[in-house]
Enzyme design. Structure first.
Site, mmCIF file in Angstrom:
data_model
loop_
_atom_site.group_PDB
_atom_site.id
_atom_site.type_symbol
_atom_site.label_atom_id
_atom_site.label_comp_id
_atom_site.label_asym_id
_atom_site.label_seq_id
_atom_site.Cartn_x
_atom_site.Cartn_y
_atom_site.Cartn_z
ATOM 1 N N GLY A 42 -2.493 -6.122 0.367
ATOM 2 C CA GLY A 42 -2.437 -5.115 1.422
ATOM 3 C C GLY A 42 -3.539 -4.099 1.205
ATOM 4 N N ALA A 43 -4.691 -4.599 0.736
ATOM 5 C CA ALA A 43 -5.767 -3.736 0.245
ATOM 6 C C ALA A 43 -6.350 -2.801 1.294
ATOM 7 C CB ALA A 43 -6.883 -4.599 -0.357
ATOM 8 N N LEU A 44 -6.311 -3.193 2.553
ATOM 9 C CA LEU A 44 -6.890 -2.348 3.599
ATOM 10 C C LEU A 44 -5.848 -1.519 4.336
ATOM 11 C CD1 LEU A 44 -9.603 -4.719 5.145
ATOM 12 C CD2 LEU A 44 -9.809 -3.085 3.254
ATOM 13 N N MET A 56 -1.433 2.422 2.225
ATOM 14 C CA MET A 56 -1.057 2.544 0.825
ATOM 15 C C MET A 56 -1.977 1.735 -0.073
ATOM 16 S SD MET A 56 1.311 4.653 0.042
ATOM 17 C CE MET A 56 1.776 4.019 -1.565
ATOM 18 N N HIS A 105 9.854 8.253 9.207
ATOM 19 C CA HIS A 105 8.591 7.643 8.816
ATOM 20 C C HIS A 105 7.666 7.507 10.022
ATOM 21 C CE1 HIS A 105 10.673 6.471 5.096
ATOM 22 N NE2 HIS A 105 9.471 6.232 4.596
ATOM 23 N N LYS A 163 5.924 1.654 10.349
ATOM 24 C CA LYS A 163 6.803 1.108 9.311
ATOM 25 C C LYS A 163 7.698 0.053 9.935
ATOM 26 C CE LYS A 163 10.130 2.378 5.704
ATOM 27 N NZ LYS A 163 9.440 1.536 4.703
#
EC number: 1.17.1.8
Length: 283
Positions: free
Chosen positions: A15-17, A20, A172, A176
């Site tokens: 979930g690098a981009l 979080m 949130h 989400k």
């Protein structure tokens, strides 16, 4: 894949981009004892892109990939170190629909999972716990990495001894995917450890709009979820008694608040045996 000195912790971020994931990569890059060795993301058109340049923090010599199994396999072969305090770590902030498979794959390849993605069911958590024990590996599922939230949860569990009526609300951002949040569920579970029931009905309630009173747990606790743009992550636990109310609230203003907890877990997960659930187990 470049070599990493044995004193550094090899870290893969899934979930690098995402919001979080990007913060985690920045935190790992700045940490003196960690080294980013893999970045996984399924955003179309980003395969092979250098992740540091994509995030605007300078080249990190790590290319984005959408194939998490291939990434974990490569990392496992490059950083196969057995024994306590050894091996690579996967930090996952992806989606409830894939996090179970990601966690299983991490264990299978000998990579310690640190899971920030919420939405795992009780059955899935039990299965992962059994899988971790069979693999003789440590892993961590952390619904919330904020130390402040841990303090709220502990205060809520203590207050539950004194109040018979309580409801929980979590708020949130509107991107989400799961509701209620894993953090809110974890808070309710801690309050329920007393074995008592809450919110005994005093009237015959009727909802003119289904769901208006929130989700009802077996203990009688009700959980409410709000989703709005402009929010990050917020939670409120309200207790009521004749003549008074008692409210606990935690607000996350920026995702950087989670990074100390993420790095703490990354540093401790390789020492664990089995699957740990909740940041309070590590503090």
């Amino acid at each position: 894949m470049s070599s990493v000195p044995p004193e550094l912790i090899p870290v893969v971020v899934a979930g690098a981009l995402g919001r979080m994931g990007a913060e985690v990569i920045k935190a790992v890059h700045l940490a003196s004892d960690c080294e980013l060795v893999g970045a996984v993301d399924t955003t179309p058109g980003k395969e092979g892109v250098e992740v540091g340049e994509e995030l605007g923090i300078g080249a990190l010599d790590v290319a984005l990939t959408s194939d998490i199994e291939a990434c974990l396999c490569s990392v496992s072969q490059s950083f196969h170190r057995t024994g306590p305090g050894q091996g690579a770590v996967l930090v996952d902030f992806t989606h409830p629909s894939v996090v179970y498979e990601h966690t299983r794959a991490a264990f299978a390849y000998g990579v310690h999972p640190v899971i920030g993605t919420t939405g795992l069911s009780p059955d899935q958590l039990l299965d992962l716990s059994n899988f971790a024990e069979k693999a003789s590996m440590g892993g961590a599922v952390i619904p919330n990495f904020s130390v402040g939230m841990v303090l709220l949860q502990q205060a809520a569990a203590a207050a539950a001894s004194f109040y018979q009526h309580a409801e929980l609300t979590e708020l949130h951002h509107n991107r989400k995917a799961d509701a209620p949040s894993g953090t809110c569920i974890k808070t309710a579970e801690m309050m329920e450890e007393l074995g008592k029931s809450f919110n005994s009905p005093e009237v015959d309630e009727h909802e003119s709009l289904t769901g208006s009173r929130g989700g009802l747990r077996a203990s009688g606790l009700r959980l409410h979820s709000l989703r709005l743009p402009g929010l990050v992550a917020h939670q409120e636990v309200m207790f009521g008694a004749p003549g008074e109310s008692y409210t606990l609230r935690h607000d996350t203003i920026d995702r950087s608040a989670y990074m100390p907890g993420v790095l703490l877990t990354v540093r401790k997960v390789r020492q664990l045996q089995g699957l740990v659930y909740g940041l309070e187990r590590l503090i």
